[in-house]
Scaffold this motif. Structure first.
Motif, PDB file in Angstrom:
ATOM      1  N   ASP A   1       7.205  -2.315 -13.752  1.00 19.45           N
ATOM      2  CA  ASP A   1       7.840  -3.209 -12.774  1.00 19.45           C
ATOM      3  C   ASP A   1       6.961  -3.382 -11.540  1.00 19.45           C
ATOM      4  OD1 ASP A   1       9.942  -3.404 -14.508  1.00 19.45           O
ATOM      5  OD2 ASP A   1      11.230  -1.979 -13.435  1.00 19.45           O
ATOM      6  N   PHE A   2       6.288  -2.316 -11.129  1.00 19.22           N
ATOM      7  CA  PHE A   2       5.391  -2.423  -9.981  1.00 19.22           C
ATOM      8  C   PHE A   2       4.222  -3.351 -10.287  1.00 19.22           C
ATOM      9  CE2 PHE A   2       1.585  -0.810  -7.761  1.00 19.22           C
ATOM     10  CZ  PHE A   2       1.969  -1.079  -6.459  1.00 19.22           C
ATOM     11  N   ASP A   3       3.691  -3.280 -11.494  1.00 16.08           N
ATOM     12  CA  ASP A   3       2.601  -4.182 -11.868  1.00 16.08           C
ATOM     13  C   ASP A   3       3.059  -5.637 -11.845  1.00 16.08           C
ATOM     14  OD1 ASP A   3       0.961  -2.002 -12.196  1.00 16.08           O
ATOM     15  OD2 ASP A   3       1.275  -1.852 -14.355  1.00 16.08           O
ATOM     16  N   ALA A   4       4.268  -5.894 -12.358  1.00 17.19           N
ATOM     17  CA  ALA A   4       4.792  -7.262 -12.337  1.00 17.19           C
ATOM     18  C   ALA A   4       4.994  -7.736 -10.908  1.00 17.19           C
ATOM     19  CB  ALA A   4       6.109  -7.323 -13.119  1.00 17.19           C
ATOM     20  N   LEU A   5       5.493  -6.855 -10.055  1.00 16.03           N
ATOM     21  CA  LEU A   5       5.684  -7.215  -8.657  1.00 16.03           C
ATOM     22  C   LEU A   5       4.339  -7.449  -7.978  1.00 16.03           C
ATOM     23  CD1 LEU A   5       7.806  -7.615  -6.488  1.00 16.03           C
ATOM     24  CD2 LEU A   5       7.712  -5.179  -5.995  1.00 16.03           C
ATOM     25  N   GLY A   6       3.322  -6.727  -8.409  1.00 19.21           N
ATOM     26  CA  GLY A   6       1.991  -6.956  -7.851  1.00 19.21           C
ATOM     27  C   GLY A   6       1.479  -8.352  -8.147  1.00 19.21           C
ATOM     28  N   ASN A   7       1.815  -8.896  -9.325  1.00 19.07           N
ATOM     29  CA  ASN A   7       1.421 -10.269  -9.637  1.00 19.07           C
ATOM     30  C   ASN A   7       2.100 -11.257  -8.699  1.00 19.07           C
ATOM     31  OD1 ASN A   7      -0.166  -9.334 -11.769  1.00 19.07           O
ATOM     32  ND2 ASN A   7       1.505  -9.492 -13.243  1.00 19.07           N
TER      33      ASN A   7
ATOM     34  N   THR B   1      11.553  -0.704  -3.792  1.00 21.24           N
ATOM     35  CA  THR B   1      11.288   0.586  -3.150  1.00 21.24           C
ATOM     36  C   THR B   1      12.560   1.415  -3.038  1.00 21.24           C
ATOM     37  OG1 THR B   1       9.451  -0.387  -1.891  1.00 21.24           O
ATOM     38  CG2 THR B   1      10.364   1.695  -1.093  1.00 21.24           C
ATOM     39  N   ASP B   2      13.670   0.760  -2.673  1.00 24.61           N
ATOM     40  CA  ASP B   2      14.941   1.484  -2.570  1.00 24.61           C
ATOM     41  C   ASP B   2      15.360   2.060  -3.921  1.00 24.61           C
ATOM     42  OD1 ASP B   2      15.021   0.850   0.095  1.00 24.61           O
ATOM     43  OD2 ASP B   2      16.300  -0.912  -0.169  1.00 24.61           O
ATOM     44  N   GLY B   3      15.092   1.331  -5.018  1.00 24.13           N
ATOM     45  CA  GLY B   3      15.463   1.806  -6.339  1.00 24.13           C
ATOM     46  C   GLY B   3      14.636   2.985  -6.825  1.00 24.13           C
ATOM     47  N   LEU B   4      13.480   3.208  -6.184  1.00 21.76           N
ATOM     48  CA  LEU B   4      12.624   4.328  -6.598  1.00 21.76           C
ATOM     49  C   LEU B   4      13.051   5.662  -5.998  1.00 21.76           C
ATOM     50  CD1 LEU B   4       8.997   2.881  -6.390  1.00 21.76           C
ATOM     51  CD2 LEU B   4      10.316   3.380  -8.439  1.00 21.76           C
TER      52      LEU B   4
ATOM     53  N   ARG C   1       7.688   5.363 -16.481  1.00 22.41           N
ATOM     54  CA  ARG C   1       6.812   4.334 -17.068  1.00 22.41           C
ATOM     55  C   ARG C   1       7.372   2.936 -16.809  1.00 22.41           C
ATOM     56  NH1 ARG C   1       6.609   8.268 -21.274  1.00 22.41           N
ATOM     57  NH2 ARG C   1       8.181   7.150 -22.487  1.00 22.41           N
ATOM     58  N   ARG C   2       8.686   2.792 -16.832  1.00 27.05           N
ATOM     59  CA  ARG C   2       9.289   1.496 -16.536  1.00 27.05           C
ATOM     60  C   ARG C   2       9.047   1.111 -15.074  1.00 27.05           C
ATOM     61  NH1 ARG C   2      13.578   2.607 -18.693  1.00 27.05           N
ATOM     62  NH2 ARG C   2      14.763   3.387 -16.912  1.00 27.05           N
TER      63      ARG C   2
ATOM     64  N   ARG D   1       0.833  -1.209   0.000  1.00 30.85           N
ATOM     65  CA  ARG D   1       0.000   0.000   0.000  1.00 30.85           C
ATOM     66  C   ARG D   1       0.865   1.256   0.000  1.00 30.85           C
ATOM     67  NH1 ARG D   1      -5.400  -0.965   1.521  1.00 30.85           N
ATOM     68  NH2 ARG D   1      -5.802  -3.133   2.082  1.00 30.85           N
ATOM     69  N   ASP D   2       1.906   1.264   0.823  1.00 34.31           N
ATOM     70  CA  ASP D   2       2.800   2.418   0.852  1.00 34.31           C
ATOM     71  C   ASP D   2       3.485   2.616  -0.497  1.00 34.31           C
ATOM     72  OD1 ASP D   2       2.092   2.762   3.471  1.00 34.31           O
ATOM     73  OD2 ASP D   2       3.862   1.743   4.285  1.00 34.31           O
ATOM     74  N   LEU D   3       3.912   1.513  -1.105  1.00 29.59           N
ATOM     75  CA  LEU D   3       4.586   1.615  -2.399  1.00 29.59           C
ATOM     76  C   LEU D   3       3.624   2.104  -3.479  1.00 29.59           C
ATOM     77  CD1 LEU D   3       7.075   1.222  -4.105  1.00 29.59           C
ATOM     78  CD2 LEU D   3       6.462  -1.194  -4.378  1.00 29.59           C
ATOM     79  N   ARG D   4       2.364   1.690  -3.410  1.00 29.10           N
ATOM     80  CA  ARG D   4       1.394   2.161  -4.394  1.00 29.10           C
ATOM     81  C   ARG D   4       1.231   3.678  -4.312  1.00 29.10           C
ATOM     82  NH1 ARG D   4      -2.208  -1.108  -3.390  1.00 29.10           N
ATOM     83  NH2 ARG D   4      -1.996  -2.493  -5.195  1.00 29.10           N
ATOM     84  N   ILE D   5       1.265   4.226  -3.112  1.00 37.64           N
ATOM     85  CA  ILE D   5       1.193   5.682  -2.949  1.00 37.64           C
ATOM     86  C   ILE D   5       2.398   6.348  -3.602  1.00 37.64           C
ATOM     87  CG2 ILE D   5       1.238   7.538  -1.238  1.00 37.64           C
ATOM     88  CD1 ILE D   5      -0.345   5.704   0.628  1.00 37.64           C
ATOM     89  N   SER D   6       3.583   5.740  -3.421  1.00 44.13           N
ATOM     90  CA  SER D   6       4.785   6.304  -4.044  1.00 44.13           C
ATOM     91  C   SER D   6       4.678   6.252  -5.562  1.00 44.13           C
ATOM     92  CB  SER D   6       6.018   5.529  -3.573  1.00 44.13           C
ATOM     93  OG  SER D   6       6.171   5.634  -2.172  1.00 44.13           O
ATOM     94  N   ILE D   7       4.184   5.141  -6.096  1.00 39.75           N
ATOM     95  CA  ILE D   7       4.041   5.019  -7.546  1.00 39.75           C
ATOM     96  C   ILE D   7       3.048   6.048  -8.072  1.00 39.75           C
ATOM     97  CG2 ILE D   7       3.156   3.514  -9.369  1.00 39.75           C
ATOM     98  CD1 ILE D   7       5.929   2.790  -8.576  1.00 39.75           C
ATOM     99  N   GLU D   8       1.943   6.233  -7.361  1.00 34.82           N
ATOM    100  CA  GLU D   8       0.964   7.231  -7.785  1.00 34.82           C
ATOM    101  C   GLU D   8       1.553   8.638  -7.732  1.00 34.82           C
ATOM    102  OE1 GLU D   8      -2.287   6.545  -5.182  1.00 34.82           O
ATOM    103  OE2 GLU D   8      -3.050   4.791  -6.287  1.00 34.82           O
ATOM    104  N   THR D   9       2.406   8.885  -6.750  1.00 32.49           N
ATOM    105  CA  THR D   9       3.085  10.187  -6.672  1.00 32.49           C
ATOM    106  C   THR D   9       3.971  10.405  -7.882  1.00 32.49           C
ATOM    107  OG1 THR D   9       3.052  10.104  -4.253  1.00 32.49           O
ATOM    108  CG2 THR D   9       4.624  11.608  -5.286  1.00 32.49           C
ATOM    109  N   ILE D  10       4.712   9.373  -8.269  1.00 26.48           N
ATOM    110  CA  ILE D  10       5.622   9.493  -9.408  1.00 26.48           C
ATOM    111  C   ILE D  10       4.842   9.691 -10.695  1.00 26.48           C
ATOM    112  CG2 ILE D  10       7.306   8.226 -10.800  1.00 26.48           C
ATOM    113  CD1 ILE D  10       8.273   6.947  -8.177  1.00 26.48           C
TER     114      ILE D  10
END
Length: 478
Positions: A126-132, A185-188, A121-122, A102-111
């Motif tokens: 990657d977040f979508d793949a990690l979600g799977n 998360t660290d890479g973001l 976009r990459r 959930r925290d990471l999704r907020i970061s992705i939405e911020t980006i």
């Protein structure tokens, strides 16, 4: 033995029946019979003998009653406890992973709200793949929990052991995915930092735009209260209303970069409206002053232009045609320019009365240009006569002035050199020859003094050009 009448009863003799006084009854209670039926002592004895056996059989049921589990032995309970511990650990890992996602999704939405670069976009892909991967691990955990009821009374040790193994495996899978999530998360960091920086700029930028619009509106109100209209400024401010609506709708709908750009533009344009509104009283006073000033100047030029014709008459009488032919049009053009200037002044006065400030300013600029042109033309006739009079009286002063300029340039060209640079010597020699030719034109019966003056002026300009070139070269070399 038979008893004697009148003697007391012997112990062995049966007691004669005598009626008893009934005992008083308690209200609501009945008398208990004190008589015993034959055989009751044997039944009571059998009942007392059976009590220990019934109590022994009923004791385990008493401990097992009230909803508690049946007891199957120590090993099964240990397996149940270990399975329950594995279940609790898996639940904790699942909760930790879900929170991190959930925290990471907020970061992705911020980006994504700020950045549309290939790197952003990459990161989303990657977040979508990690979600799977997270979904797969979560389903494995949920299936393991649903497959085993650890609260069953008849849970066997083998079933508890299988539950513990599956739940432990599910937890390990959740932990592995959590580690992948942490690395992602660290890479973001750089992308998220850039996005957060822009988001930090967003609220102040939007607030500055709102404050600028408010200040512009207040300035317009003050101007109108002073009796001045500002219709053009009001129209410009009204045109910013749709932009304010988009700012209020937020960056979520229109994007952060676009909102920042829009806020900056609104701030800039609203500030311009405010400045012009605050200057409007001074602008009105300046227009009033210019109307009076230009009107006075037009009247003065009308008087001066009337003197051009007498000046031209004197030029015609005393000098050759080459000295005054180019001034023949001055009287007519001066009169026409003054007439046009007065027409534009009347239009500017009307625009000022209607508070069309931009129109009034433009018309006054036109009037000023017309009067400047007329002033130069009228002045040219008088200046021509003055210069021709001076050179006719003493041409040597103009000759000496020009020769001094040439000699000064020659000294500069020879400074630090034995021979002059041909690039400098040649134009200076040409200047000397050109001056000599101009002086020769004065020897005729009707000298062309105007040609002489224009030639000496051209010679001085050529010499000045050579001097500038020498100084530039030496400055660059130094």
């Amino acid at each position: 033995m038979t008893a004697t009448p009148g003697q007391p009863d012997s112990p062995s003799a049966p007691r004669a029946h005598r009626p008893r006084r009934p005992a008083p009854r308690t209200p609501g209670r009945t008398r208990r019979s004190t008589s015993r039926t034959p055989g009751r002592p044997l039944q009571d004895a059998l009942t007392l003998m059976a009590l220990p056996l019934v109590a022994a059989l009923a004791l385990p049921a008493a401990f097992a009653g009230g909803g508690t589990r049946r007891w199957f032995g120590g090993r099964a309970e240990n397996q149940r406890a270990e399975a329950q511990a594995a279940k609790d650990a898996a639940a904790a890992a699942f909760y930790e992973l879900d929170t991190a996602q959930r925290d990471l999704r907020i970061s992705i939405e911020t980006i994504t709200a700020v950045d549309d670069s290939p790197a952003a976009r990459r990161a989303v892909a990657d977040f979508d793949a990690l979600g799977n991967r997270i979904d797969e691990a979560s389903h494995r955990y949920i299936n393991a929990v649903d497959a085993h009821d650890l609260d069953r009374d008849d849970l066997e040790a083998s079933a508890a052991s299988r539950a513990r193994a599956e739940l432990t495996a599910a937890k390990e899978e959740l932990d592995r995915v959590k580690q992948e999530l942490d690395r992602f998360t660290d890479g973001l960091g750089p992308l998220l930092g850039k996005a957060e920086t822009q988001l930090a700029r967003l609220a102040p930028a939007v607030e500055r735009a709102r404050q600028a619009l408010l200040a512009a509106s207040d300035a317009l109100d003050s101007v109108r209260a002073a009796g001045l209209r500002a219709d053009d400024l009001a129209a410009r401010l009204a045109a910013l209303s749709p932009e304010l609506t988009k700012l209020n709708q937020g960056a979520g709908q229109h994007g952060v970069p676009q909102t920042l750009e829009r806020a900056a533009r609104v701030t800039r344009e609203a500030e311009a409206v405010r400045v012009e509104a605050e200057r409007l009283p001074d602008r009105a006073a300046e227009i009033d002053h210019r109307l009076v000033s230009l009107r006075t100047r037009a009247q003065a030029l009308t008087t001066r232009s009337e003197q051009v014709e007498p000046t031209l008459s004197e030029l015609r009488r005393r000098f050759t045609a080459a000295c005054w032919q180019d001034l023949q049009h001055v009287p007519d053009s001066a009169a026409e320019n003054v007439r046009r200037a007065e027409t534009r002044l009347a239009e500017a006065r009307t625009a000022r009365g209607e508070q069309r400030w931009a129109d009034a300013t433009a018309l006054l600029s036109t009037v000023r240009a017309l009067l400047n042109s007329t002033d130069e033309a009228v002045s040219a006739a008088g200046d021509r006569l003055h210069r021709l009079n001076a050179v006719q009286k003493d041409p040597q002063q103009e000759i000496d002035r020009t020769r001094f300029a040439i000699r000064d340039a020659q000294r500069l060209a020879m400074a630090g050199r034995n021979t002059p640079d041909p690039r400098h010597a040649r134009p200076l020699d040409d200047a000397v020859a050109r001056l000599d030719r101009a002086v020769a034109t004065l020897e005729g019966r009707h000298p062309d003094y105007w040609h002489f003056l224009t030639e000496t002026e051209a010679v001085r300009q050529a010499v000045t050009h050579v001097v500038s070139g020498i100084r530039e070269e030496r400055g660059a070399g130094h």
